[in-house]
Design a protein around this motif. Structure first.
Motif, PDB file in Angstrom:
ATOM      1  N   ARG A 382      13.425 -22.166  49.241  1.00 33.78           N
ATOM      2  CA  ARG A 382      12.268 -21.637  50.334  1.00 33.78           C
ATOM      3  C   ARG A 382      12.063 -22.422  51.266  1.00 33.78           C
ATOM      4  O   ARG A 382      11.980 -21.913  52.426  1.00 33.78           O
ATOM      5  N   ARG A 386      11.927 -21.055  55.127  1.00 38.03           N
ATOM      6  CA  ARG A 386      10.917 -21.328  55.715  1.00 38.03           C
ATOM      7  C   ARG A 386      11.351 -21.851  57.236  1.00 38.03           C
ATOM      8  O   ARG A 386      10.811 -21.564  58.228  1.00 38.03           O
ATOM      9  N   ARG A 394       3.515 -15.331  59.631  1.00 41.31           N
ATOM     10  CA  ARG A 394       3.292 -15.517  58.203  1.00 41.31           C
ATOM     11  C   ARG A 394       2.301 -14.545  57.692  1.00 41.31           C
ATOM     12  O   ARG A 394       1.432 -14.235  58.394  1.00 41.31           O
ATOM     13  N   GLU A 397       0.616 -14.510  50.511  1.00 37.40           N
ATOM     14  CA  GLU A 397       1.357 -14.371  49.251  1.00 37.40           C
ATOM     15  C   GLU A 397       1.169 -13.014  48.729  1.00 37.40           C
ATOM     16  O   GLU A 397       0.217 -12.318  48.778  1.00 37.40           O
ATOM     17  N   LEU A 398       2.335 -12.635  47.825  1.00 39.09           N
ATOM     18  CA  LEU A 398       2.118 -11.276  46.952  1.00 39.09           C
ATOM     19  C   LEU A 398       2.897 -11.603  45.818  1.00 39.09           C
ATOM     20  O   LEU A 398       4.107 -11.583  45.582  1.00 39.09           O
ATOM     21  N   PHE A 401       5.905 -13.794  45.193  1.00 38.04           N
ATOM     22  CA  PHE A 401       6.478 -14.157  46.317  1.00 38.04           C
ATOM     23  C   PHE A 401       5.478 -14.931  47.116  1.00 38.04           C
ATOM     24  O   PHE A 401       4.379 -14.358  47.559  1.00 38.04           O
ATOM     25  N   ASP A 402       6.097 -16.140  47.172  1.00 37.29           N
ATOM     26  CA  ASP A 402       5.107 -17.135  48.091  1.00 37.29           C
ATOM     27  C   ASP A 402       5.450 -17.289  49.589  1.00 37.29           C
ATOM     28  O   ASP A 402       4.836 -18.074  50.316  1.00 37.29           O
ATOM     29  N   THR A 403       6.490 -16.557  50.001  1.00 38.25           N
ATOM     30  CA  THR A 403       6.802 -16.464  51.388  1.00 38.25           C
ATOM     31  C   THR A 403       7.003 -15.286  51.867  1.00 38.25           C
ATOM     32  O   THR A 403       8.189 -14.449  51.689  1.00 38.25           O
ATOM     33  N   CYS A 404       6.166 -14.545  52.656  1.00 37.08           N
ATOM     34  CA  CYS A 404       5.908 -13.313  53.177  1.00 37.08           C
ATOM     35  C   CYS A 404       5.685 -13.365  54.871  1.00 37.08           C
ATOM     36  O   CYS A 404       5.130 -14.237  55.404  1.00 37.08           O
ATOM     37  N   VAL A 438       7.689  -4.844  51.389  1.00 42.04           N
ATOM     38  CA  VAL A 438       6.673  -4.845  50.227  1.00 42.04           C
ATOM     39  C   VAL A 438       5.488  -3.719  50.230  1.00 42.04           C
ATOM     40  O   VAL A 438       4.490  -3.689  49.411  1.00 42.04           O
ATOM     41  N   LYS A 443       5.184  -5.609  56.193  1.00 43.29           N
ATOM     42  CA  LYS A 443       5.272  -6.790  55.585  1.00 43.29           C
ATOM     43  C   LYS A 443       6.341  -6.978  54.661  1.00 43.29           C
ATOM     44  O   LYS A 443       6.724  -6.087  53.884  1.00 43.29           O
ATOM     45  N   CYS A 445       8.942  -9.829  52.311  1.00 40.52           N
ATOM     46  CA  CYS A 445       8.894 -11.130  51.598  1.00 40.52           C
ATOM     47  C   CYS A 445      10.270 -11.540  51.239  1.00 40.52           C
ATOM     48  O   CYS A 445      11.110 -10.894  51.125  1.00 40.52           O
TER      49      CYS A 445
END
Length: 485
Positions: A382, A386, A394, A397-398, A401-404, A438, A443, A445
């Motif tokens: 990750r 990034r 950025r 988060e969803l 998923f912590d990288t969107c 998503v 958006k 991710c």
């Protein structure tokens, strides 16, 4: 197994869960390529196909894809969202959220089973277990076939799963049954239904066999969430189109609880002795393969194939690894991952090894959507991704998923390449296999997630567009790019 009847076609429909996006790239086996183009499409709107027996290959006019001389069987694949009946109130976002919820349950079940096999879960006498996992709401692979059971054949939906072994369906009389789309199967109306005796090897191969007062074998399967199925273990004829496969060992469940709603039961394609692929392995050369197309391509389905033609020459292969504690899963060796043309520091083969207790390792699973990496490997991956996408805006988060990213207003984006370095096989992923939409507002991710377990799971988002080949005769798994044609 003998094939009854003339060569004929099977157009059985399977449904897979994964995510839709179009892509315009050139797939390379080299990790040197740094960036590739991603065409940005949002989640597609829900759509439902109109199915009937003829369209699904279960009617009398279905065409032949089974050639008794080549020992090959090929059947069509379609996305789960086209399974009727379809909720007209569903939105792309709500369907996506449901997929993630189901995925989380499945991953928990897989890791619980793996930990139990490694001796880390205490099992009492009442704790029944097997290598079958719940379908539908309980996180199954969500791909289905419409097949006939018994003689005369009664057609039903069955969930298929490469992470499962036991084949079973609900049977009359039902002491306790969940709701399914088709009438419950009545074994008394089938001339090919036969009970399995308690001293049969088939009975002994069950994880938790039982025996009634007539010396007939009983099966019982439980799940990590408390769902279960219990009933008579038997042999029966399964019909694909106009082709019959005789004497398949399956469970006839009279007491079934859990959120399996819709399908009549489950057909396992795992490595265990009781899976459908193992039972029919000699007939089809111990080979099968599938390819997952995205939902937007559902009008031109791909296929799952059993037999010699399941293996493609242009594929790269990695050896299967045997876990002595658990024979169901397809374990492979993962040695590292590259992002943007460079190996990710900190991701080493030791993170993915099966230890002497049977814990850890990497499995290829068609039923898990999002690839789960053991936590140290995920954090390293990750952070590398990034760093290569710092120019993207950025987004919050969803779920897991912590990288969107907010890519709204764009039609295309340059994203860093990604290569999975399996033993003897480098797998260059299309951008749509790791940066996914998503919502309908742009958006996207990063489609990997961390897991506290030592088990790493290669999910179906990362497998999308590849033909994934299980060549058990040579103990290997293969990957061929653009394999859905």
């Amino acid at each position: 197994m003998k094939d009854n009847g003339k060569p004929s076609s099977i157009h059985t429909v399977f449904f897979f869960t994964f995510f839709a996006i179009s892509i315009s790239i050139s797939i390379s086996s080299s990790s040197a390529l740094k960036y590739q183009s991603l065409v940005l499409n949002s989640l597609p709107k829900p759509q439902s196909l109109s199915w009937n027996n003829e369209k699904m290959g279960t009617g009398p006019d279905s065409e032949s894809t089974l050639d008794p001389y080549s020992n090959t069987l090929s059947v069509d694949l379609h996305h789960v969202d086209n399974l009727p009946p379809f909720d007209i109130n569903s939105t792309p976002e709500s369907l996506f959220e449901l997929r993630l919820q189901r995925d989380a349950v499945r991953v928990e079940a897989l890791t619980t089973l793996a930990a139990g096999a490694a001796g880390k879960v205490s099992r009492g006498k009442k704790d029944l277990s097997s290598s079958v996992f719940s379908g539908l709401k309980e996180g199954s692979g969500e791909y289905f076939t419409r097949l006939g059971v018994g003689t005369p054949a009664k057609f039903v939906y069955m969930v298929l799963d490469t992470g499962s072994d036991v084949v079973w369906l609900q049977c009359f009389p039902c002491r306790n049954c969940y709701t399914q789309s088709d009438p419950i199967f009545n074994p008394k109306k089938s001339s090919s239904f036969h009970g399995v005796s308690c001293d049969s090897p088939l009975c002994r191969w069950l994880d938790s066999p039982g025996c009634n007062n007539r010396k007939q074998c009983l099966y019982q399967v439980s799940y990590g969430d408390g769902s279960f199925t219990i009933g008579d273990f038997s042999t029966e004829t399964l019909t694909f189109g106009r082709n019959r496969v005789n004497n398949i060992a399956l469970g006839c469940g009279h007491d079934n609880e859990g959120l399996f709603v819709g399908a009549a039961g489950l057909m396992g394609l795992g490595r265990g002795k009781l899976s459908f692929s193992t039972q029919t392995g000699r007939r089809f050369g111990n080979k099968f393969s599938y390819c997952l197309v995205d939902r937007s391509a559902s009008s031109k389905p791909s296929s799952i194939t059993f037999g010699e033609s399941a293996v493609m020459q242009k594929a790269v292969f990695t050896p299967l690894i045997t876990n002595p504690k658990l024979d169901t899963f397809y374990y492979v060796g993962l040695n590292g991952i590259s992002v943007g043309g460079a190996r990710v520091a900190g991701i080493t083969p030791s993170l993915f090894e099966v230890d002497p207790h049977g814990d850890g390792g990497v499995i290829v699973d068609s039923g898990t959507a999002v690839t789960r990496l053991t936590q140290p490997a995920y954090v390293a991956l990750r952070d590398a991704f990034r760093n290569k996408t710092s120019h993207f805006k950025r987004a919050p988060e969803l779920s897991l998923f912590d990288t969107c990213f907010d890519l709204s207003g764009k039609t295309e984006a340059k994203v860093p390449t990604m290569v999975l370095h399996f033993t003897n096989a480098d797998l260059s992923l299309p951008a749509s296999n790791y940066l996914i939409p998503v919502d309908t507002d742009g958006k996207f991710c990063f489609a990997f997630a961390g897991i506290s377990s030592a088990l790493t799971i290669i999910g179906n988002i990362q497998q999308q567009s590849f033909r994934v080949m299980f060549d058990l005769a040579k103990s290997r798994v293969g990957f061929a790019p653009r394999g859905c044609a």
